[in-house]
Motif scaffolding. Sequence first.
Motif, PDB file in Angstrom:
ATOM      1  N   GLY A 193     -72.396  27.876 -74.264  1.00 13.26           N
ATOM      2  CA  GLY A 193     -73.513  27.207 -73.726  1.00 13.26           C
ATOM      3  C   GLY A 193     -73.329  25.631 -74.066  1.00 13.26           C
ATOM      4  N   ILE A 231     -79.864  29.603 -66.117  1.00 11.21           N
ATOM      5  CA  ILE A 231     -79.732  28.332 -66.825  1.00 11.21           C
ATOM      6  C   ILE A 231     -80.374  27.137 -66.366  1.00 11.21           C
ATOM      7  N   GLU A 257     -78.946  35.824 -65.428  1.00 17.38           N
ATOM      8  CA  GLU A 257     -79.159  34.828 -66.506  1.00 17.38           C
ATOM      9  C   GLU A 257     -79.614  33.438 -65.569  1.00 17.38           C
ATOM     10  N   ASN A 301     -88.911  26.410 -67.861  1.00 16.21           N
ATOM     11  CA  ASN A 301     -89.081  27.616 -68.511  1.00 16.21           C
ATOM     12  C   ASN A 301     -88.330  28.867 -67.826  1.00 16.21           C
ATOM     13  N   THR A 302     -87.181  29.108 -67.936  1.00  9.50           N
ATOM     14  CA  THR A 302     -86.491  30.029 -67.225  1.00  9.50           C
ATOM     15  C   THR A 302     -85.596  30.937 -68.288  1.00  9.50           C
ATOM     16  N   GLY A 303     -84.868  30.223 -69.278  1.00 11.54           N
ATOM     17  CA  GLY A 303     -84.304  31.105 -69.963  1.00 11.54           C
ATOM     18  C   GLY A 303     -83.796  30.356 -71.378  1.00 11.54           C
ATOM     19  N   THR A 304     -83.065  30.990 -72.234  1.00 12.10           N
ATOM     20  CA  THR A 304     -82.771  30.459 -73.356  1.00 12.10           C
ATOM     21  C   THR A 304     -81.585  29.419 -73.350  1.00 12.10           C
ATOM     22  N   ARG A 305     -80.601  29.465 -72.772  1.00 16.23           N
ATOM     23  CA  ARG A 305     -79.405  28.673 -72.613  1.00 16.23           C
ATOM     24  C   ARG A 305     -79.944  27.538 -71.667  1.00 16.23           C
ATOM     25  N   LYS A 306     -79.639  26.249 -71.951  1.00 16.56           N
ATOM     26  CA  LYS A 306     -80.124  25.184 -71.323  1.00 16.56           C
ATOM     27  C   LYS A 306     -79.285  23.991 -70.745  1.00 16.56           C
ATOM     28  N   ILE A 357     -83.615  21.785 -70.273  1.00 19.67           N
ATOM     29  CA  ILE A 357     -84.592  21.912 -71.206  1.00 19.67           C
ATOM     30  C   ILE A 357     -85.953  21.446 -70.607  1.00 19.67           C
TER      31      ILE A 357
END
Length: 421
Positions: free
Chosen positions: A260, A191, A189, A197-202, A194
């Motif tokens: 997160g 992190i 994963e 553009n690398t993943g959903t958790r920020k 925001i």
Amino acid sequence: MKRLLLSVLMLTVLVSCNKDDETAHNQDINYSKLPQEFPFSKLATVNGVDVINGGFGSGAAAHPTRKGEFYVITDRGPNTDYLNGKKFLAPNFSPTIMHFKINAEGNIEVIKYIKLKNPSGQPITGLPNPVGMGSTGETAYDASGNVLGTDNYGLDSESIVAAADGTFWVSDEYGPHIVHYSAEGVEIERISPIGVNTGTRKLPAVLAKRRANRGMEGLCITPDGTTLVGAMQSMMHVPSKALAKNTTLTRIVTFDIATGKTRQFLYKQDGGASDSVCDITAISNNEFLVIERDGNFGSQGGIKKVYRINLSGATDVNGPDIAAVDGMKINNKALEECSWDEITNAGIKTVSKTLAVDLVARLGYEHDKFEGIVYLGNNKLAVFNDDDFGVVDDGNGNPKAKILPKTGKVDKGTMYVVDIQ
């Protein structure tokens, strides 16, 4: 009857072995031969200058269960300043973790090397990320000055956490990213702030305004295993380079691994914008040790200090919206625009800090890049340096040997152990 005796004998042997293992695990580690250099080979020769296969010490962590074993990590690889970026002297170099132990004789013994890899299991490089994925605006060149590409999964790794499940968490100076790697070094994963553009958790969006080569320099995990704690290297350019004025303000961010959720705290450096907050290591869930250093060698007036800090009582400055690109504000001013008086008058409390050790005063510490610490308990601290692969910039973008001015020797990664207050 024979089977019973055999079973009893096997049980006795097993119990005896377990006791021996426990005794070996809990025995005092022999640190008497430290300081000691890591073993090195030659990585490359560039313009007649040897580049050592070093760099271990940008960050460090203890093995979570085996006393006397450690992990140290390199950064993005050997490089020199050039035009609007860096010359990468070994462009295919993969940021690497070294697992080692202090053996029974008190010597450093390498167990293995772990190259960092992308989610497909291919080794990454230390080349910069492209725009939108953590770019710092730096251009990568080879040793001859030819432009190189970017790497979506490239990392300028600076700190490492060894988790109880055998995986690693690594922070860097690009995104800044916190990347979770398997025990084999494969990305699980990524992190990032925001907008990256690398993943959903920020992470909070404001962290993307780190200065180039001054991202998340330190990372550790709380002893309860629930929270990552990261330290930004120095003042960020919030809201912009022109407007950021508080040169002693930097930030500490926490990340709850399960949820997160993030928090941010302000840290007041002793030095200015050119100084660095480097590695961080946990004493308890709220108390930590952090490095403050400048860029000079210890024998040339360098500052190499460790401070004991506490997050209890400090104000969370995350603000109501972690997507706010300039973060929390005071009277419509970003925190980096405000003086400490303005920040105090707004009711914001920084983390508390007291000096734990001055390495130059205590050890006559010679290195410039004091970048890795591990708390060993009982007020003992393991200390590591980044040797820059034995090279520095000659002023024209080419490498020259990195020489320690006091000894006249090439700088090499070295482990120390020191008592702290």
